[in-house]
Scaffold this motif. Structure first.
Motif, PDB file in Angstrom:
ATOM      1  N   PRO A 244     -36.874 -15.932  22.926  1.00  0.00           N
ATOM      2  CA  PRO A 244     -37.243 -15.743  21.522  1.00  0.00           C
ATOM      3  C   PRO A 244     -37.043 -17.014  20.708  1.00  0.00           C
ATOM      4  N   PHE A 245     -38.012 -17.323  19.884  1.00  0.00           N
ATOM      5  CA  PHE A 245     -37.958 -18.543  19.080  1.00  0.00           C
ATOM      6  C   PHE A 245     -36.688 -18.602  18.240  1.00  0.00           C
ATOM      7  N   LYS A 246     -36.256 -17.462  17.710  1.00  0.00           N
ATOM      8  CA  LYS A 246     -35.086 -17.453  16.829  1.00  0.00           C
ATOM      9  C   LYS A 246     -33.829 -17.939  17.549  1.00  0.00           C
ATOM     10  N   HIS A 247     -33.799 -17.830  18.877  1.00  0.00           N
ATOM     11  CA  HIS A 247     -32.640 -18.308  19.624  1.00  0.00           C
ATOM     12  C   HIS A 247     -32.806 -19.769  20.058  1.00  0.00           C
ATOM     13  N   MET A 248     -34.021 -20.249  20.151  1.00  0.00           N
ATOM     14  CA  MET A 248     -34.261 -21.635  20.580  1.00  0.00           C
ATOM     15  C   MET A 248     -34.188 -22.630  19.439  1.00  0.00           C
ATOM     16  N   VAL A 249     -34.585 -22.194  18.243  1.00  0.00           N
ATOM     17  CA  VAL A 249     -34.868 -23.142  17.162  1.00  0.00           C
ATOM     18  C   VAL A 249     -33.660 -24.003  16.797  1.00  0.00           C
ATOM     19  N   ALA A 250     -32.458 -23.479  16.936  1.00  0.00           N
ATOM     20  CA  ALA A 250     -31.262 -24.249  16.569  1.00  0.00           C
ATOM     21  C   ALA A 250     -30.772 -25.141  17.701  1.00  0.00           C
ATOM     22  N   GLN A 251     -31.463 -25.141  18.845  1.00  0.00           N
ATOM     23  CA  GLN A 251     -31.000 -25.888  20.016  1.00  0.00           C
ATOM     24  C   GLN A 251     -31.973 -26.997  20.413  1.00  0.00           C
ATOM     25  N   ALA A 252     -32.702 -27.529  19.458  1.00  0.00           N
ATOM     26  CA  ALA A 252     -33.717 -28.539  19.747  1.00  0.00           C
ATOM     27  C   ALA A 252     -33.118 -29.798  20.367  1.00  0.00           C
ATOM     28  N   THR A 253     -31.954 -30.226  19.904  1.00  0.00           N
ATOM     29  CA  THR A 253     -31.337 -31.448  20.435  1.00  0.00           C
ATOM     30  C   THR A 253     -31.089 -31.317  21.928  1.00  0.00           C
ATOM     31  N   LEU A 254     -30.609 -30.160  22.346  1.00  0.00           N
ATOM     32  CA  LEU A 254     -30.380 -29.901  23.768  1.00  0.00           C
ATOM     33  C   LEU A 254     -31.701 -29.863  24.528  1.00  0.00           C
ATOM     34  N   LEU A 255     -32.660 -29.104  24.038  1.00  0.00           N
ATOM     35  CA  LEU A 255     -33.925 -28.899  24.750  1.00  0.00           C
ATOM     36  C   LEU A 255     -34.736 -30.189  24.838  1.00  0.00           C
ATOM     37  N   ALA A 256     -34.592 -31.066  23.872  1.00  0.00           N
ATOM     38  CA  ALA A 256     -35.351 -32.318  23.878  1.00  0.00           C
ATOM     39  C   ALA A 256     -34.989 -33.194  25.064  1.00  0.00           C
TER      40      ALA A 256
ATOM     41  N   TYR B 249     -43.206 -21.219  26.930  1.00  0.00           N
ATOM     42  CA  TYR B 249     -44.196 -20.154  26.805  1.00  0.00           C
ATOM     43  C   TYR B 249     -43.863 -19.384  25.532  1.00  0.00           C
ATOM     44  N   GLU B 250     -44.820 -19.330  24.599  1.00  0.00           N
ATOM     45  CA  GLU B 250     -44.537 -18.756  23.279  1.00  0.00           C
ATOM     46  C   GLU B 250     -45.656 -17.809  22.856  1.00  0.00           C
ATOM     47  N   GLU B 251     -45.302 -16.540  22.643  1.00  0.00           N
ATOM     48  CA  GLU B 251     -46.285 -15.532  22.232  1.00  0.00           C
ATOM     49  C   GLU B 251     -46.324 -15.314  20.728  1.00  0.00           C
ATOM     50  N   ASP B 252     -45.433 -15.962  19.983  1.00  0.00           N
ATOM     51  CA  ASP B 252     -45.358 -15.731  18.536  1.00  0.00           C
ATOM     52  C   ASP B 252     -45.700 -16.957  17.700  1.00  0.00           C
ATOM     53  N   ALA B 253     -46.307 -17.975  18.313  1.00  0.00           N
ATOM     54  CA  ALA B 253     -46.589 -19.207  17.575  1.00  0.00           C
ATOM     55  C   ALA B 253     -47.587 -19.008  16.448  1.00  0.00           C
ATOM     56  N   CYS B 254     -48.335 -17.909  16.453  1.00  0.00           N
ATOM     57  CA  CYS B 254     -49.254 -17.642  15.334  1.00  0.00           C
ATOM     58  C   CYS B 254     -48.491 -17.545  14.022  1.00  0.00           C
ATOM     59  N   GLN B 255     -47.194 -17.187  14.092  1.00  0.00           N
ATOM     60  CA  GLN B 255     -46.399 -17.088  12.862  1.00  0.00           C
ATOM     61  C   GLN B 255     -46.224 -18.439  12.183  1.00  0.00           C
ATOM     62  N   ASN B 256     -46.457 -19.506  12.935  1.00  0.00           N
ATOM     63  CA  ASN B 256     -46.386 -20.849  12.346  1.00  0.00           C
ATOM     64  C   ASN B 256     -47.383 -21.021  11.222  1.00  0.00           C
ATOM     65  N   TYR B 257     -48.465 -20.233  11.264  1.00  0.00           N
ATOM     66  CA  TYR B 257     -49.553 -20.396  10.302  1.00  0.00           C
ATOM     67  C   TYR B 257     -49.760 -19.167   9.423  1.00  0.00           C
ATOM     68  N   LEU B 258     -48.819 -18.223   9.437  1.00  0.00           N
ATOM     69  CA  LEU B 258     -48.921 -17.027   8.606  1.00  0.00           C
ATOM     70  C   LEU B 258     -48.116 -17.218   7.328  1.00  0.00           C
ATOM     71  N   ALA B 259     -48.777 -17.097   6.193  1.00  0.00           N
ATOM     72  CA  ALA B 259     -48.082 -17.265   4.921  1.00  0.00           C
ATOM     73  C   ALA B 259     -47.025 -16.189   4.705  1.00  0.00           C
ATOM     74  N   THR B 260     -47.178 -15.051   5.372  1.00  0.00           N
ATOM     75  CA  THR B 260     -46.238 -13.947   5.205  1.00  0.00           C
ATOM     76  C   THR B 260     -45.006 -14.068   6.106  1.00  0.00           C
ATOM     77  N   SER B 261     -45.021 -15.017   7.043  1.00  0.00           N
ATOM     78  CA  SER B 261     -43.935 -15.099   8.027  1.00  0.00           C
ATOM     79  C   SER B 261     -42.810 -16.016   7.554  1.00  0.00           C
ATOM     80  N   LYS B 262     -41.591 -15.598   7.845  1.00  0.00           N
ATOM     81  CA  LYS B 262     -40.439 -16.456   7.523  1.00  0.00           C
ATOM     82  C   LYS B 262     -40.403 -17.696   8.404  1.00  0.00           C
ATOM     83  N   TRP B 263     -41.198 -17.686   9.494  1.00  0.00           N
ATOM     84  CA  TRP B 263     -41.241 -18.815  10.408  1.00  0.00           C
ATOM     85  C   TRP B 263     -42.436 -19.730  10.143  1.00  0.00           C
TER      86      TRP B 263
END
Length: 320
Positions: free
Chosen positions: A61-73, A81-95
């Motif tokens: 889940p993105f919510k668990h990865m987002v704070a660990q970018a330094t490690l993942l980089a 593999y991301e099934e929720d990336a459409c939220q990147n472009y939704l004005a209604t999404s907190k993401w």
């Protein structure tokens, strides 16, 4: 090629059939992580011999990865593999915009997203993004050849603000047609309910891609009435009046319903063709094959050759 796969416990939708199929193509080391492990990847990875893997597939889940970018980089050969990336472009999404900010911190990662237009927008921002449509588990979801006693149905969520367009359309339709808005548990209960529905109304309004429930309904023999997404249909291979019926307004949807009621042979043809299409193109076995092909492609290198060794050394157990 040895691949470390990190996925989530109780993942919805369940992709276990994908990971059961991947070993046909690659040497897979599958790890299913609980929430605490997902939030503390550094601690979890410390127990693995990371240098033994040529690729790492991350399906968390993105919510668990987002704070660990330094490690993942620091992970080479990383495929997200991301099934929720459409939220990147939704004005209604907190993401909204958060996926782009996160991916900018991962210069050597590749991305697989489930919307063709989402992949295109990410590529325009400079990301290495590929499109693969969502799929379905053919071992769990199939046509039971039962009597369909629900003419018009929808199964799924409408409460989230991201689904405001879906809810508005379905509520409008329910005021005019005998639409049943249903909820079920995943698994057999969901399959049984889909097999009772003759015409499944998909209302992915404003989402910009096809949700998995479209293909699940087709696999179970429903006639799919789907909100037209533009470039998505061509990218997936879906054809109007061959595999499904597409609509862009409530009036157009009701015209399709009237036609289906007048022409029962049309409904039979669409149901058969739709079921055959998803079986041949969108099962989790096919998704596994496509993921395996991407994992075997050449990968961008990290800027400094020794960086991986330095990173792995952080996880070596201390003596004494």
């Amino acid at each position: 090629m040895r691949v470390l796969v990190l996925t989530a416990e109780a993942r919805v939708p369940d992709l276990s059939a994908v990971y059961q199929s991947l070993p046909r193509y690659l040497d897979i080391d599958l790890h299913v992580l609980g929430k605490a492990q997902q939030r503390q990847l550094r601690r979890y990875l410390a127990g693995l011999d990371l240098q033994s893997y040529q690729r790492i597939l991350l399906d968390l889940p993105f919510k668990h990865m987002v704070a660990q970018a330094t490690l993942l980089a620091r992970l080479p050969g990383l495929l997200i593999y991301e099934e929720d990336a459409c939220q990147n472009y939704l004005a209604t999404s907190k993401w909204q915009g958060a996926f782009s900010r996160f991916y900018r911190q991962l210069p050597a990662a590749r991305l697989v997203v489930t919307g063709a237009s989402v992949a295109q927008r990410l590529r325009s921002e400079g990301f290495d993004a590929l499109f693969m449509a969502k799929g379905y588990n053919p071992h769990l979801l199939f046509n039971e050849q039962q009597v369909r006693d629900i003419e018009l149905g929808f199964i799924g969520r409408t409460a989230s603000r991201d689904y405001a367009g879906r809810k508005a359309l379905l509520d409008s339709l329910a005021a005019l047609e005998p639409l049943q808005l249903l909820r079920t548990e995943p698994g057999a209960e969901y399959r049984h309910m889909l097999n009772r529905i003759r015409y499944f109304v998909s209302a992915d309004v404003g989402l910009g891609e096809y949700m998995a429930k479209n293909f699940e309904a087709m696999a179970c023999g429903c006639v799919l009435l789907a909100w037209r997404q533009g470039s998505e249909e061509e990218a997936i291979g879906l054809k109007h009046d061959e595999h499904l019926l597409l609509y862009s307004s409530l009036d157009e949807l009701r015209e399709h319903l009237a036609r289906l009621r007048r022409e029962p042979q049309l409904a039979e043809r669409l149901a058969r063709a739709g079921q055959a299409f998803v079986a041949s193109q969108l099962s989790h076995e096919q998704l596994a094959e496509r993921l395996a092909a991407v994992l075997q492609e050449p990968w961008p290198s990290l800027p400094v050759a020794s960086r991986w060794q330095r990173f792995c050394s952080l996880f070596k157990p201390r003596r004494g």
